[in-house]
Design a protein around this motif. Structure first.
Motif, PDB file in Angstrom:
ATOM      1  N   ALA A 101      61.410  39.299  38.082  1.00  0.00           N
ATOM      2  CA  ALA A 101      61.295  38.030  38.701  1.00  0.00           C
ATOM      3  C   ALA A 101      61.070  36.921  37.683  1.00  0.00           C
ATOM      4  N   HIS A 142      72.739  44.775  47.639  1.00  0.00           N
ATOM      5  CA  HIS A 142      72.932  44.540  46.421  1.00  0.00           C
ATOM      6  C   HIS A 142      74.400  45.216  45.923  1.00  0.00           C
ATOM      7  N   TYR A 146      73.720  43.518  40.453  1.00  0.00           N
ATOM      8  CA  TYR A 146      72.037  43.597  40.569  1.00  0.00           C
ATOM      9  C   TYR A 146      71.761  44.731  39.982  1.00  0.00           C
ATOM     10  N   ASP A 433      61.211  42.916  42.850  1.00  0.00           N
ATOM     11  CA  ASP A 433      61.588  41.574  42.745  1.00  0.00           C
ATOM     12  C   ASP A 433      60.624  40.584  43.250  1.00  0.00           C
ATOM     13  N   ASN A 434      59.412  40.770  42.881  1.00  0.00           N
ATOM     14  CA  ASN A 434      58.283  39.915  43.588  1.00  0.00           C
ATOM     15  C   ASN A 434      57.176  40.147  42.410  1.00  0.00           C
ATOM     16  N   ARG A 549      59.986  30.130  38.534  1.00  0.00           N
ATOM     17  CA  ARG A 549      59.283  30.785  39.390  1.00  0.00           C
ATOM     18  C   ARG A 549      58.005  30.953  39.816  1.00  0.00           C
ATOM     19  N   ASP A 603      65.414  27.600  44.869  1.00  0.00           N
ATOM     20  CA  ASP A 603      65.281  28.676  43.966  1.00  0.00           C
ATOM     21  C   ASP A 603      66.376  29.619  44.613  1.00  0.00           C
ATOM     22  N   SER A 604      67.378  30.074  44.091  1.00  0.00           N
ATOM     23  CA  SER A 604      68.433  31.040  44.527  1.00  0.00           C
ATOM     24  C   SER A 604      67.777  32.210  44.877  1.00  0.00           C
ATOM     25  N   CYS A 605      66.691  32.555  44.590  1.00  0.00           N
ATOM     26  CA  CYS A 605      66.083  33.980  45.000  1.00  0.00           C
ATOM     27  C   CYS A 605      65.223  33.748  46.270  1.00  0.00           C
ATOM     28  N   HIS A 606      65.251  32.550  46.838  1.00  0.00           N
ATOM     29  CA  HIS A 606      64.400  32.480  48.038  1.00  0.00           C
ATOM     30  C   HIS A 606      65.355  31.883  49.225  1.00  0.00           C
ATOM     31  N   ARG A 610      71.631  33.796  50.806  1.00  0.00           N
ATOM     32  CA  ARG A 610      72.144  34.841  49.744  1.00  0.00           C
ATOM     33  C   ARG A 610      72.032  36.034  50.508  1.00  0.00           C
ATOM     34  N   TRP A 657      61.168  32.141  52.922  1.00  0.00           N
ATOM     35  CA  TRP A 657      62.449  31.870  52.371  1.00  0.00           C
ATOM     36  C   TRP A 657      63.220  30.545  53.025  1.00  0.00           C
TER      37      TRP A 657
END
Length: 727
Positions: A101, A142, A146, A433-434, A549, A603-606, A610, A657
């Motif tokens: 992360a 994924h 990834y 991933d957190n 992050r 943030d793209s991860c949130h 996606r 998210w």
């Protein structure tokens, strides 16, 4: 060309190219390919990899780091161990960080040298990674891009055994065509990828839609590619083993077979269980392992199996005899293999561990830092080797924190006490991933020497995480150490409380997921100053994805915590029939949700968009893309059927998210507040809202969801800080 087809073609090509190495019996337990660490370093450090030299030496679990400026040498027994040495160097010498992360690589042109040689040896042989639920809650769709990075990062952090479930659907599909089932029947039985972890645990099947042949082929190819890469790195793929799951009607199609009905789990019909004592079980297991070897490039030495998971019924089959049958089939196919089993709830019972060869079983314990009553695993499992594990999130909750004081006080003491059978660590959050600090700290347990001082560790973490010493960063992480990362198992929890913005609306709500803590496990007013401190970090240390992050996580958590302060105030105003105050507070609640949505959108991860786009990309037709999107999205909302939602699964995987907070969650709360306001004005009881109908309708048509971030994280976090300090 659809992504699924691209994945299938490229992964099949990679599988064929590596088959000669992967199928060599000497490679079954991860014999490394030459140069694998250097190749990974080139991916991870494209500007500096030429300054690194990797050498192989005896001892799979030892690394050495040495060298002068611009010429660093890392020696280790496997490419993965060499990468672990590289990670030690980056963290402790170069003040850099590569995490699952965020990362920070503010490195000088010439890498700094060391005084002398540093040697580290793992203190346990088993470093196991990934929960059974990981493929569902982390990202069921994924692709290789990834997974390639994920495996690199796990190697960097010292893991050598990784659970690989991708492609197990195609394996079962092939196996049972040898036992009387058609292609179509089996594709109807196999659930969508998001829900497959619970099918592999024998909890459910056939939800939400049949899978396609092209999807099965693409997933099988990706699974083989994952397994091959693990072998190249000198790591061991941990495959699902066979313990008796069969499709409906197996005994009708296979004369003399004996199956045991498994009833239901959370409103789902469970698959039947084939009696492991029987010849039919022996034949199915033999086919299972034979086809698995063919599909995934050869055998492994680790197989994950959990008998009678979460309420499974043995019927009249003695559990010990069943365990012997499962073990016998495994040994027939892979004589030296280790049976990996989850330590969870009351599993494994003594009837299992006393029936098998304990030296070839490993319990990956998910409860070490959960319950204070867990004190003597040697007694609980009669001397069975086990791995010290942690589940710091359930369902992929975005909650920040972990019981790090328990890791510091328990791990080394349990490992070194007389008669200890602690032989590993097990990284088991239900989603990966957190929580980057938790990931880094837990991963170090297996490579540390001596006691762990958390104050010192978090101070060093702040430096490497952002690329240099900063008093504000140090202060922020000391606050986090004492609050979110300072909780313990004394209250019988291993994860933090989730936020109430994601709860089904109720003025009495205390949690979003049915099995989450009802209250925060630290004082929120002591946590909030961490946000102000992080905002003051000097500008040149703010440029990394690691800083952004962490800033987002802390701002999100501070904002989320306010939901627990505000909701009781809204309830008081409503019950007092103070309409003006109720409207003001309810409006404030929704404006906090809007502020949270804006923060997360940076943030793209949130981004929920996606998650959905990843699922849709695997479909070969518009109809299939819609089905896969529902499979992925339903897991985060209703989870499954109405019966399952009512049994407690809805919002189990709630997370803060963008797209969820501003979409479903805001829709629910605005609908609820509007009904409360109308009921108050009309002097009547509020009407009952069919929440499942609303949630499922939204899940099937969530509208447009952003797939690219918008806005600036720092500015959004500053707005959060200004709002919280003003309230």
């Amino acid at each position: 060309m659809p992504l699924a087809r691209r994945v299938l073609l490229t992964a099949l090509a990679a599988g064929s190219a590596g088959a000669a190495v992967a199928c060599d019996p000497a490679s079954a337990d991860g014999a490394p390919a030459a140069g694998s660490a250097a190749t990974a370093a080139r991916r991870l450090l494209p500007r500096h990899w030429r300054q690194l030299t990797f050498r192989t030496a005896a001892g799979r679990d030892t690394f050495q780091v040495s060298g002068r400026t611009g010429r660093i040498t890392v020696t280790g027994g496997t490419p993965a161990t060499q990468l672990t040495g590289l990670n030690w160097y980056l963290r402790n010498i170069a003040d850099a960080d590569i995490n699952w992360a965020g990362r920070q690589l503010r490195l000088p042109r010439a890498l700094p040298g060391l005084d002398g040689t540093v040697t580290r040896r793992a203190n346990v042989p088993h470093r196991f990674a990934l929960n059974d639920t990981n493929d569902g809650y982390t990202g069921p769709y994924h692709d290789w891009t990834y997974w390639e990075r994920e495996l690199d990062v796990l190697a960097l952090h010292g893991y050598n055994e990784v659970l690989v479930q991708t492609g197990a659907d195609a394996l079962y599909h092939r196996v049972f065509q040898e036992f009387g089932y058609t292609d179509e029947e089996l594709r109807k039985w196999i659930p969508g990828p998001a829900h497959q972890p619970w099918w592999l645990l024998q909890n459910l099947s056939a939800f939400p839609h049949p899978v396609s042949q092209q999807l099965l082929g693409a997933r099988a190819a990706l699974g083989r590619r994952i397994a091959n890469r693990l072998r190249e790195l000198g790591m061991t793929p941990v495959f699902p083993g066979y313990f008796g799951t069969v499709p409906p009607g197996f005994a009708d199609r296979n004369a003399g077979a004996r199956t045991v009905p498994q009833g239901t789990w959370m409103g789902f019909a469970r698959p039947d269980w084939l009696d492991p004592r029987t010849e039919h079980f022996t034949r199915v297991a033999a086919a299972f392992y034979r086809i698995q070897d063919e599909m995934f490039g050869g055998a492994s030495t680790r197989y994950k199996m959990d008998l009678l998971h979460e309420g499974g019924s043995p019927g009249d089959v003695p559990v010990g005899d069943a365990a012997k049958g499962v073990e016998k089939a495994l040994r027939a196919a892979h004589p030296g293999a280790v049976w990996v089993i989850l330590g969870w709830q009351h599993n494994p019972p003594r009837a299992i561990v006393d029936a098998v060869d304990k030296d070839r079983m490993l319990v990956v314990d998910g409860l070490c830092d959960r319950f204070p009553k867990v004190t003597d695993r040697e007694a609980d499992w009669h001397g069975t080797p086990y791995a010290f594990g942690s589940i710091w999130n359930f369902g992929g909750h975005t909650t920040l924190g972990a019981n790090t004081p328990d890791w510091a006080s328990l791990y080394e003491r349990w490992r070194t006490r007389p008669g200890s059978t602690l032989r590993g660590v097990a990284l088991l959050p239900e989603a990966a991933d957190n929580n980057p600090a938790a990931f880094a700290l837990f991963s170090e347990l297996a490579w540390r020497e001596g006691d762990l001082d958390l104050r010192t560790w978090f101070a060093r973490w702040a430096r490497s995480r952002y690329g240099g010493h900063d008093p504000h960063a140090a202060a922020a992480w000391d606050i986090l150490r004492r609050t979110a990362y300072g909780t313990t198992r004394a209250d019988s929890w291993s994860e933090g409380a989730d936020g109430l913005f994601g709860a089904r609306p109720s003025l009495a709500a205390t949690k979003a997921a049915s099995w989450s803590p009802k209250r925060l496990r630290y004082r929120p007013e002591e946590f909030e100053p961490a946000l102000g401190a992080l905002l003051k970090v000097r500008p040149r240390l703010r440029r990394s994805s690691a800083y952004r992050r962490d800033l987002l996580d802390v701002a999100r958590q501070a904002l989320s915590n306010r939901s627990r302060v505000l909701l009781p105030q809204i309830r008081t105003a409503y019950e007092a029939k103070d309409t003006a105050r109720f409207d003001r507070l309810a409006g404030g609640w929704l404006s906090l949700m809007d502020l949270l949505e804006a923060l997360l959108a940076t943030d793209s991860c949130h981004l929920l968009g996606r998650w959905v786009a990843d699922a849709r990309a695997w479909g070969a037709s518009p109809a299939e893309r819609d089905r896969l999107a529902y499979d992925a999205l339903s897991l985060l909302t209703v989870w499954g059927t109405r019966a399952g939602a009512d049994a407690g699964l809805r919002d189990y995987a709630n997370r803060e998210w963008a797209g969820l907070v501003g979409g479903l969650y805001r829709l629910r709360w605005s609908t609820y507040f509007a009904e409360l306001r109308s009921a108050s004005q009309e002097e009547r009881a509020p009407k009952k809202i069919d929440w499942f109908a609303l949630e499922d309708r939204w899940t099937r048509n969530p509208g447009s969801l952003a797939t690219r971030p918008t806005g600036d994280t720092y500015r959004a976090a500053r707005r959060v800080h200004e709002r919280l300090t003003a309230d």
